[in-house]
Design a protein around this motif. Structure first.
Motif, PDB file in Angstrom:
ATOM      1  N   THR A   1       0.810  -1.177  -0.069  1.00  0.00           N
ATOM      2  CA  THR A   1      -0.008  -0.022   0.102  1.00  0.00           C
ATOM      3  C   THR A   1       0.778   1.262   0.012  1.00  0.00           C
ATOM      4  N   TYR A   2       1.970   1.263   0.784  1.00  0.00           N
ATOM      5  CA  TYR A   2       2.868   2.273   0.604  1.00  0.00           C
ATOM      6  C   TYR A   2       3.606   2.469  -0.480  1.00  0.00           C
ATOM      7  N   ALA A   3       3.834   1.327  -1.194  1.00  0.00           N
ATOM      8  CA  ALA A   3       4.517   1.589  -2.529  1.00  0.00           C
ATOM      9  C   ALA A   3       3.778   2.140  -3.375  1.00  0.00           C
ATOM     10  N   ASN A   4       2.341   1.745  -3.353  1.00  0.00           N
ATOM     11  CA  ASN A   4       1.455   2.350  -4.435  1.00  0.00           C
ATOM     12  C   ASN A   4       1.454   4.156  -3.971  1.00  0.00           C
ATOM     13  N   GLU A   5       1.249   4.265  -2.936  1.00  0.00           N
ATOM     14  CA  GLU A   5       1.219   5.626  -2.447  1.00  0.00           C
ATOM     15  C   GLU A   5       2.502   6.590  -3.007  1.00  0.00           C
ATOM     16  N   LEU A   6       3.722   5.739  -2.822  1.00  0.00           N
ATOM     17  CA  LEU A   6       4.984   6.643  -3.197  1.00  0.00           C
ATOM     18  C   LEU A   6       4.939   6.866  -4.617  1.00  0.00           C
ATOM     19  N   ILE A   7       4.450   5.670  -5.445  1.00  0.00           N
ATOM     20  CA  ILE A   7       4.580   5.491  -6.619  1.00  0.00           C
ATOM     21  C   ILE A   7       3.690   6.535  -7.398  1.00  0.00           C
TER      22      ILE A   7
ATOM     23  N   ASP B   1       1.878   9.204  -6.020  1.00  0.00           N
ATOM     24  CA  ASP B   1       1.787  10.705  -5.603  1.00  0.00           C
ATOM     25  C   ASP B   1       3.044  11.203  -5.461  1.00  0.00           C
ATOM     26  N   ASP B   2       4.199  10.555  -4.917  1.00  0.00           N
ATOM     27  CA  ASP B   2       5.390  11.095  -4.294  1.00  0.00           C
ATOM     28  C   ASP B   2       6.501  10.809  -5.713  1.00  0.00           C
ATOM     29  N   ASN B   3       5.896  10.488  -6.955  1.00  0.00           N
ATOM     30  CA  ASN B   3       7.044  10.324  -7.948  1.00  0.00           C
ATOM     31  C   ASN B   3       8.166   9.710  -7.964  1.00  0.00           C
ATOM     32  N   ILE B   4       7.975   8.481  -7.109  1.00  0.00           N
ATOM     33  CA  ILE B   4       8.995   7.648  -6.827  1.00  0.00           C
ATOM     34  C   ILE B   4       8.973   6.535  -7.898  1.00  0.00           C
ATOM     35  N   GLU B   5      10.116   6.416  -8.487  1.00  0.00           N
ATOM     36  CA  GLU B   5      10.332   5.205  -9.543  1.00  0.00           C
ATOM     37  C   GLU B   5       9.349   3.973  -9.174  1.00  0.00           C
ATOM     38  N   PRO B   6       8.820   3.527 -10.185  1.00  0.00           N
ATOM     39  CA  PRO B   6       8.188   2.154 -10.073  1.00  0.00           C
ATOM     40  C   PRO B   6       9.050   1.163  -9.460  1.00  0.00           C
ATOM     41  N   PHE B   7       8.698   0.478  -8.624  1.00  0.00           N
ATOM     42  CA  PHE B   7       9.723  -0.698  -8.083  1.00  0.00           C
ATOM     43  C   PHE B   7       8.978  -2.043  -7.760  1.00  0.00           C
TER      44      PHE B   7
ATOM     45  N   GLN C   1       6.164   0.377  10.609  1.00  0.00           N
ATOM     46  CA  GLN C   1       5.076   0.822   9.884  1.00  0.00           C
ATOM     47  C   GLN C   1       5.396   1.953   9.363  1.00  0.00           C
ATOM     48  N   LYS C   2       5.549   2.935  10.360  1.00  0.00           N
ATOM     49  CA  LYS C   2       5.359   4.306  10.069  1.00  0.00           C
ATOM     50  C   LYS C   2       6.637   4.673   9.340  1.00  0.00           C
ATOM     51  N   GLU C   3       7.874   4.072   9.586  1.00  0.00           N
ATOM     52  CA  GLU C   3       9.011   4.345   9.086  1.00  0.00           C
ATOM     53  C   GLU C   3       9.434   3.883   7.658  1.00  0.00           C
ATOM     54  N   LEU C   4       8.701   2.913   7.240  1.00  0.00           N
ATOM     55  CA  LEU C   4       8.911   2.487   6.102  1.00  0.00           C
ATOM     56  C   LEU C   4       9.026   3.360   4.881  1.00  0.00           C
ATOM     57  N   PRO C   5       7.821   4.212   4.598  1.00  0.00           N
ATOM     58  CA  PRO C   5       7.850   5.276   3.472  1.00  0.00           C
ATOM     59  C   PRO C   5       9.301   5.937   3.542  1.00  0.00           C
ATOM     60  N   ALA C   6       9.961   6.502   4.577  1.00  0.00           N
ATOM     61  CA  ALA C   6      11.111   7.154   4.592  1.00  0.00           C
ATOM     62  C   ALA C   6      12.146   6.324   4.156  1.00  0.00           C
ATOM     63  N   ALA C   7      12.069   5.048   4.649  1.00  0.00           N
ATOM     64  CA  ALA C   7      13.271   4.314   4.296  1.00  0.00           C
ATOM     65  C   ALA C   7      13.248   3.624   2.924  1.00  0.00           C
ATOM     66  N   LEU C   8      11.964   3.524   2.065  1.00  0.00           N
ATOM     67  CA  LEU C   8      11.729   3.385   0.698  1.00  0.00           C
ATOM     68  C   LEU C   8      12.332   4.731  -0.239  1.00  0.00           C
ATOM     69  N   LYS C   9      12.143   5.830   0.496  1.00  0.00           N
ATOM     70  CA  LYS C   9      12.127   7.119  -0.289  1.00  0.00           C
ATOM     71  C   LYS C   9      13.880   7.141  -0.019  1.00  0.00           C
ATOM     72  N   TYR C  10      14.337   6.951   0.826  1.00  0.00           N
ATOM     73  CA  TYR C  10      15.720   7.117   0.982  1.00  0.00           C
ATOM     74  C   TYR C  10      16.560   6.403  -0.115  1.00  0.00           C
ATOM     75  N   PHE C  11      16.072   5.268  -0.666  1.00  0.00           N
ATOM     76  CA  PHE C  11      16.950   4.565  -1.687  1.00  0.00           C
ATOM     77  C   PHE C  11      16.217   4.769  -3.081  1.00  0.00           C
ATOM     78  N   LEU C  12      14.942   4.954  -2.951  1.00  0.00           N
ATOM     79  CA  LEU C  12      14.421   4.948  -4.350  1.00  0.00           C
ATOM     80  C   LEU C  12      13.887   6.336  -5.081  1.00  0.00           C
ATOM     81  N   GLN C  13      14.110   7.522  -4.106  1.00  0.00           N
ATOM     82  CA  GLN C  13      13.764   8.667  -4.610  1.00  0.00           C
ATOM     83  C   GLN C  13      14.885   9.333  -5.515  1.00  0.00           C
TER      84      GLN C  13
END
Length: 242
Positions: A60-66, A68-74, A230-242
């Motif tokens: 669910t977080y991955a969908n949100e990041l991709i 809404d947040d312009n994260i490259e799909p992964f 769970q609350k820290e996962l979006p920041a962790a994913l952004k750190y590597f994927l943004q």
């Protein structure tokens, strides 16, 4: 996070036969919105795969990041584990540790890379884990540096055996580690004893930095629970994927 765009997810289940483990192992595969086999994708490999999907809500977080947040799909690959033998597979003193780490690198990675269009360089493979899943991710990266260099460690269980293996390394300048630990994790009761996870993670951070690793480290209010991670996962994913 009730928007239906986030909740509409493609998650497949795969099963592989492991020669190293002598049994089958289940994988959960998340495919991003707009998935196209002609493209190539970064990939996040999660220990405790079932928990990352169910309690971490990583898809669910991955969908949100991709979306809404312009994260490259992964792509996400969750590797499931039998909790009864989890310590034996994830801890370096465990009886199945060598078999599990070999299965991960020598069987799971080739299987995924043969079937899905994931990228095949260390900077495009991210290992993620909580507690012992964080420390075993670190050990897999140390054992197979040609495969892995990016690690998400959520309250990693860096017991003395793990710290000794890190201390034995000379040059970890290729490693990039996102580390988070909860300030209320000072007396966590595990199946092998009571541990101060804040001290374990501080000591591990220092070992990594001394050997040249890049470390993004934080301590926040939180317990040794998925409610914190769970609350820290979006920041962790952004750190590597943004």
């Amino acid at each position: 996070m009730t928007d239906s765009r986030y909740l509409k997810r493609t998650i497949l289940k795969e099963e592989i036969e492991s020669r190293h483990l002598g049994e089958s192992r289940t994988l959960r595969i998340y495919l991003p919105p707009g998935y196209n086999e002609l493209l190539s994708y970064p990939v996040v490999y999660c220990q405790d795969g079932e928990e990352f999907f169910n309690f971490g809500r990583i898809a669910t977080y991955a969908n949100e990041l991709i979306l809404d947040d312009n994260i490259e799909p992964f792509i996400i690959v969750g590797v499931e584990v039998n909790t009864k033998i989890r310590t034996q597979e994830y801890a370096p003193f465990g009886s199945r540790f060598a078999a599990y780490t070999a299965c991960f690198a020598e069987e799971i990675i080739p299987y995924v890379e043969q079937k899905y269009p994931v990228r095949r360089t260390p900077d495009q493979r991210i290992l993620a884990g909580d507690s012992l899943g964080g420390s075993v991710s670190m050990h897999i990266a140390l054992l197979y540096p040609e495969l892995f260099s990016q690690i998400i460690s959520l309250s990693g269980a860096y017991y003395k055996e793990s710290r000794a293996l890190i201390a034995a390394e000379k040059d970890l300048s290729a490693l990039n580690v996102f580390m988070i630990v909860g300030l209320q994790e000072t007396d966590f009761q595990s199946d092998t004893g009571v541990y101060d996870f804040v001290e374990l993670n501080r000591a591990t951070r220092d070992l990594l930095l001394e050997r040249g690793a890049t470390v993004r480290y934080a301590e926040k209010d939180g317990k040794h629970l998925w409610g914190f991670w769970q609350k820290e996962l979006p920041a962790a994913l952004k750190y590597f994927l943004q």
